[in-house]
Design a protein around this motif. Structure first.
Motif, PDB file in Angstrom:
ATOM      1  N   GLN A  54      47.605  47.332  50.596  1.00  8.70           N
ATOM      2  CA  GLN A  54      46.909  48.588  50.286  1.00  8.70           C
ATOM      3  C   GLN A  54      47.895  49.755  50.204  1.00  8.70           C
ATOM      4  O   GLN A  54      47.720  50.664  49.387  1.00  8.70           O
ATOM      5  CB  GLN A  54      45.836  48.841  51.348  1.00  8.70           C
ATOM      6  N   LEU A  57      49.432  49.557  46.901  1.00  9.85           N
ATOM      7  CA  LEU A  57      48.449  49.973  45.898  1.00  9.85           C
ATOM      8  C   LEU A  57      48.307  51.497  45.889  1.00  9.85           C
ATOM      9  O   LEU A  57      48.227  52.121  44.821  1.00  9.85           O
ATOM     10  CB  LEU A  57      47.114  49.282  46.209  1.00  9.85           C
ATOM     11  N   ALA A  61      48.339  54.325  42.791  1.00 10.25           N
ATOM     12  CA  ALA A  61      46.926  54.564  42.508  1.00 10.25           C
ATOM     13  C   ALA A  61      46.717  55.840  41.706  1.00 10.25           C
ATOM     14  O   ALA A  61      47.480  56.800  41.835  1.00 10.25           O
ATOM     15  CB  ALA A  61      46.149  54.658  43.815  1.00 10.25           C
ATOM     16  N   ALA A  65      41.675  57.751  43.293  1.00  8.81           N
ATOM     17  CA  ALA A  65      41.561  56.678  44.288  1.00  8.81           C
ATOM     18  C   ALA A  65      42.418  56.934  45.528  1.00  8.81           C
ATOM     19  O   ALA A  65      42.318  56.192  46.512  1.00  8.81           O
ATOM     20  CB  ALA A  65      41.961  55.343  43.649  1.00  8.81           C
ATOM     21  N   GLN A  66      43.246  57.968  45.494  1.00 10.43           N
ATOM     22  CA  GLN A  66      44.173  58.183  46.614  1.00 10.43           C
ATOM     23  C   GLN A  66      43.445  58.406  47.938  1.00 10.43           C
ATOM     24  O   GLN A  66      43.854  57.886  48.973  1.00 10.43           O
ATOM     25  CB  GLN A  66      45.102  59.361  46.310  1.00 10.43           C
ATOM     26  N   LEU A  69      41.890  55.190  49.434  1.00  9.76           N
ATOM     27  CA  LEU A  69      42.928  54.213  49.805  1.00  9.76           C
ATOM     28  C   LEU A  69      43.729  54.691  51.009  1.00  9.76           C
ATOM     29  O   LEU A  69      44.064  53.903  51.905  1.00  9.76           O
ATOM     30  CB  LEU A  69      43.859  53.956  48.618  1.00  9.76           C
ATOM     31  N   LEU A 117      45.781  48.185  37.622  1.00 10.02           N
ATOM     32  CA  LEU A 117      45.067  48.916  38.676  1.00 10.02           C
ATOM     33  C   LEU A 117      43.580  48.548  38.756  1.00 10.02           C
ATOM     34  O   LEU A 117      43.087  48.329  39.875  1.00 10.02           O
ATOM     35  CB  LEU A 117      45.242  50.428  38.476  1.00 10.02           C
ATOM     36  N   LEU A 121      42.152  47.156  42.304  1.00 10.76           N
ATOM     37  CA  LEU A 121      41.106  47.922  43.009  1.00 10.76           C
ATOM     38  C   LEU A 121      39.818  47.107  43.134  1.00 10.76           C
ATOM     39  O   LEU A 121      39.135  47.153  44.165  1.00 10.76           O
ATOM     40  CB  LEU A 121      40.836  49.243  42.275  1.00 10.76           C
TER      41      LEU A 121
END
Ligand code: MP5
Length: 193
Positions: A54, A57, A61, A65-66, A69, A117, A121
């Motif tokens: 994660q 990722l 991202a 999405a930050q 996450l 991505l 996700l």
């Protein structure tokens, strides 16, 4: 297409991951302690792998999405502390060898670093949605497992999964099916060990 459609389109595979006999036994209180202990030690390895996945990722991202996450990474660090406390309370060695299903699932997470991505996700949402639905099916859970049921059925966890759902999608069904198969194998590993 909303990612939640995957649960309907692949209802059989989804059922195998979220209605597993391991969870029936958590609910009924018939789960042998040794099976639970195996699951707990192996899941601590999985969560450590998930945190690393994660974090990688998060680094790539999209802006939208930050938030979810990053919050998830913080929660995973706290969850690793919680696993440590649970292991100590049950006298378990978190350095016990990893079993094949754990290694295979960790390898899948590493392979997802190379995925686009939307695929990565969607995979992460599938990981978390599996635990939400699986432990929900085991509600309220028999002692001494009830705390674990509560952990993955808490409203805050459901909100987290909904937050992931909002940024997931646009992936091939195959990644959903791959994650779901890894989840099913993980429960089975605990029963077979
Ligand atoms: C989760 C987990 C949920 N702990 N273990 C497996 C095998 N699948 C999914 O992740 P989290 O971060 O504990 O909510």
């Amino acid at each position: 297409m909303p990612v939640a459609d995957l649960l309907v389109r692949h209802a059989d595979a989804w059922g195998r991951a979220t209605r597993h006999p391991f969870l029936d036994a958590v609910r009924d209180g018939t789960l042998p302690p040794a099976a639970f202990d195996t699951w707990l030690v192996q899941d601590a390895y999985f969560v450590a792998d998930l945190l690393r996945f994660q974090a990688r990722l998060l680094a790539r991202a999209p802006r939208a999405a930050q938030g979810v996450l990053a919050a998830g990474c913080v929660a995973l660090v706290a969850e690793l502390d919680w696993f440590g406390e649970q292991a100590t309370a049950r006298g378990l060695d978190l350095d016990a060898p990893q079993l094949p299903a754990t290694i295979a699932y960790g390898d899948l997470l590493y392979r997802l670093d190379a995925a686009d991505l939307p695929t990565a996700l969607t995979a992460l949402w599938t990981v978390e949605r599996t635990y939400l639905d699986a432990w929900s099916a085991a509600r309220p859970g028999a002692e001494p497992y009830r705390e674990f049921v509560e952990h993955w059925t808490a409203p805050g966890f459901a909100e987290y999964v909904a937050g992931l759902e909002a940024v997931a999608g646009g992936a091939p069904d195959s990644v959903f099916l791959e994650v779901v198969a890894a989840e099913t194998a993980f429960w089975q590993m605990a029963l077979d060990a």
